[in-house]
Write a protein that holds these residues in place. Structure first.
Motif, PDB file in Angstrom:
ATOM      1  N   ARG A 194      -6.075   4.741  -9.908  1.00 25.08           N
ATOM      2  CA  ARG A 194      -5.238   5.770  -9.941  1.00 25.08           C
ATOM      3  C   ARG A 194      -5.938   6.472 -11.438  1.00 25.08           C
ATOM      4  O   ARG A 194      -6.572   5.742 -12.279  1.00 25.08           O
ATOM      5  CB  ARG A 194      -3.716   5.542 -10.205  1.00 25.08           C
ATOM      6  N   VAL A 223      -4.901   6.096  -4.868  1.00 27.95           N
ATOM      7  CA  VAL A 223      -5.517   6.207  -3.721  1.00 27.95           C
ATOM      8  C   VAL A 223      -6.738   5.085  -3.170  1.00 27.95           C
ATOM      9  O   VAL A 223      -7.306   4.510  -4.216  1.00 27.95           O
ATOM     10  CB  VAL A 223      -6.422   7.700  -3.823  1.00 27.95           C
ATOM     11  N   SER A 224      -6.897   4.819  -1.958  1.00 22.56           N
ATOM     12  CA  SER A 224      -7.772   4.007  -1.588  1.00 22.56           C
ATOM     13  C   SER A 224      -9.283   4.527  -1.592  1.00 22.56           C
ATOM     14  O   SER A 224      -9.530   5.610  -1.379  1.00 22.56           O
ATOM     15  CB  SER A 224      -7.649   3.629  -0.195  1.00 22.56           C
ATOM     16  N   TYR A 276       2.194   2.060  -3.491  1.00 28.57           N
ATOM     17  CA  TYR A 276       1.273   2.388  -4.295  1.00 28.57           C
ATOM     18  C   TYR A 276       0.785   3.903  -4.342  1.00 28.57           C
ATOM     19  O   TYR A 276       0.598   4.608  -5.193  1.00 28.57           O
ATOM     20  CB  TYR A 276      -0.132   1.368  -4.198  1.00 28.57           C
ATOM     21  N   GLU A 277       0.549   4.222  -2.947  1.00 23.90           N
ATOM     22  CA  GLU A 277       0.215   5.673  -2.558  1.00 23.90           C
ATOM     23  C   GLU A 277       1.434   6.676  -3.149  1.00 23.90           C
ATOM     24  O   GLU A 277       1.162   7.593  -3.519  1.00 23.90           O
ATOM     25  CB  GLU A 277       0.183   5.730  -1.117  1.00 23.90           C
ATOM     26  N   SER A 278       2.696   6.173  -3.122  1.00 28.91           N
ATOM     27  CA  SER A 278       3.735   7.236  -3.592  1.00 28.91           C
ATOM     28  C   SER A 278       3.616   7.188  -5.137  1.00 28.91           C
ATOM     29  O   SER A 278       4.259   7.948  -5.620  1.00 28.91           O
ATOM     30  CB  SER A 278       5.044   6.457  -3.166  1.00 28.91           C
ATOM     31  N   LYS A 280       0.740  -1.217   0.131  1.00 28.31           N
ATOM     32  CA  LYS A 280      -0.033   0.011  -0.020  1.00 28.31           C
ATOM     33  C   LYS A 280       0.788   1.255   0.174  1.00 28.31           C
ATOM     34  O   LYS A 280       0.540   2.351  -0.756  1.00 28.31           O
ATOM     35  CB  LYS A 280      -0.903  -0.005   1.345  1.00 28.31           C
ATOM     36  N   PRO A 281       1.867   1.370   0.750  1.00 25.02           N
ATOM     37  CA  PRO A 281       2.736   2.660   0.690  1.00 25.02           C
ATOM     38  C   PRO A 281       3.254   2.836  -0.492  1.00 25.02           C
ATOM     39  O   PRO A 281       3.408   4.003  -1.035  1.00 25.02           O
ATOM     40  CB  PRO A 281       3.743   2.375   1.883  1.00 25.02           C
ATOM     41  N   MET A 293      -7.606   0.317  -4.662  1.00 28.31           N
ATOM     42  CA  MET A 293      -6.953   1.476  -4.725  1.00 28.31           C
ATOM     43  C   MET A 293      -7.143   1.748  -6.320  1.00 28.31           C
ATOM     44  O   MET A 293      -7.091   0.852  -7.243  1.00 28.31           O
ATOM     45  CB  MET A 293      -5.418   1.375  -4.410  1.00 28.31           C
TER      46      MET A 293
END
Length: 292
Positions: free
Chosen positions: A271, A125-126, A119-121, A116-117, A269
């Motif tokens: 994008r 977004v969830s 992908y967030e970078s 998850k971290p 998540m």
């Protein structure tokens, strides 16, 4: 891993000849991808990964396009020997780059806590979650429920066009190519019909090395979803798995009565979009986390 070895790795698009290496990679992190599942991923989408000069695969990620509006990323794996080298981000970026020539294509994935971290970078977004349920032994639902004027029969090729349209409304994207390959892979497939012959739902079960996976399941209503599960699961001697989108609390209660237990609740998540495509609420189970 040594520095020299690190420099030997190259990022390639993988093909059917790489399936043994992908199975070995999957096992290195305790996952259970198998030949049939990987063949479907390769046939319905594209798979990328790092490998060395001997062909050993050290990373992977797959992207499965659903028309021009949506694509699903999955099977993001990095060999334990190579963690911390940035391979996961590189191979995920390869999927993003391959998704479409259009920046409007929404990219979705179902994340692990470890991923998850990262992908967030990368701008994901969830937006939702799925409920992963496992069952050691299916218990046929004892209470009778009203099936109305509906019945279940075996899925055949003549049902494909109706299934594609039902699935498109339930998922919000055209998954024809994926569905053709998934149906071929499935151990069992059924359609839900009204007495007038109209197809108003369908379901597949896919045999894995550990679990019989129930999904996708699309149904007109809760009772139809129950009928499909009963048809796919009753009499099966072994472990089962089903991943249910949010918003189906009564269906989850039914599954628990049949012996399923909740294992996790991974986030969905996305994008290039603020939310998932418009859906009609009739998707009761996804195919698998790799396919969204």
């Amino acid at each position: 891993m040594t520095v020299s070895k690190r420099h030997e790795l190259r990022l390639d698009e993988l093909a059917s000849g790489d399936i043994p290496g992908l199975i070995e990679l999957s096992a290195s992190v305790g996952w259970d991808y198998h030949e049939a599942e990987l063949a479907t991923l390769i046939a319905a989408g594209r798979v990328f990964g790092h490998r060395d000069d001997q062909g050993k695969v050290y990373s992977s990620a797959a992207i499965v396009p659903y028309g021009e509006t949506l694509a699903s990323i999955g099977m993001v794996i990095v060999h334990p020997e190579c963690r911390g080298m940035g391979l996961g981000k590189q191979v995920t970026q390869a999927c993003i780059d391959a998704a479409s020539t259009s920046a409007d294509t929404a990219l979705m994935l179902i994340a692990t806590p470890e991923g998850k971290p990262m992908y967030e970078s990368m701008g994901f977004v969830s937006v939702d979650c799925v409920h992963k349920y496992l069952c050691e032994a299916y218990q046929r639902h004892r209470a009778s429920f009203d099936t109305g004027d509906t019945f279940v029969e075996k899925l055949t090729g003549e049902h494909l066009e109706q299934i594609v349209e039902l699935d498109k409304a339930a998922v919000g994207a055209d998954r024809r190519r994926f569905l053709i390959h998934r149906i071929q892979q499935a151990q069992n497939g059924v359609v839900l019909k009204r007495q007038d012959g109209a197809v108003i739902g369908y379901g597949l079960s896919v045999e894995g090395p550990v679990n019989l996976i129930l999904g996708p399941i699309v149904a007109f209503d809760l009772q139809g979803a129950k009928q499909i599960v009963e048809q796919l699961a009753s009499g099966y001697q072994g472990k089962l798995r089903i991943d249910v989108p949010s918003g189906h609390e009564e269906f989850l209660a039914f599954l628990e009565q049949c012996g399923f237990q909740k294992a996790s609740q991974p986030p969905i998540m996305i994008r290039n979009a603020e939310k998932l495509p418009e859906r009609n609420g009739r998707l009761y189970a996804i195919a698998a986390q790799a396919f969204g």
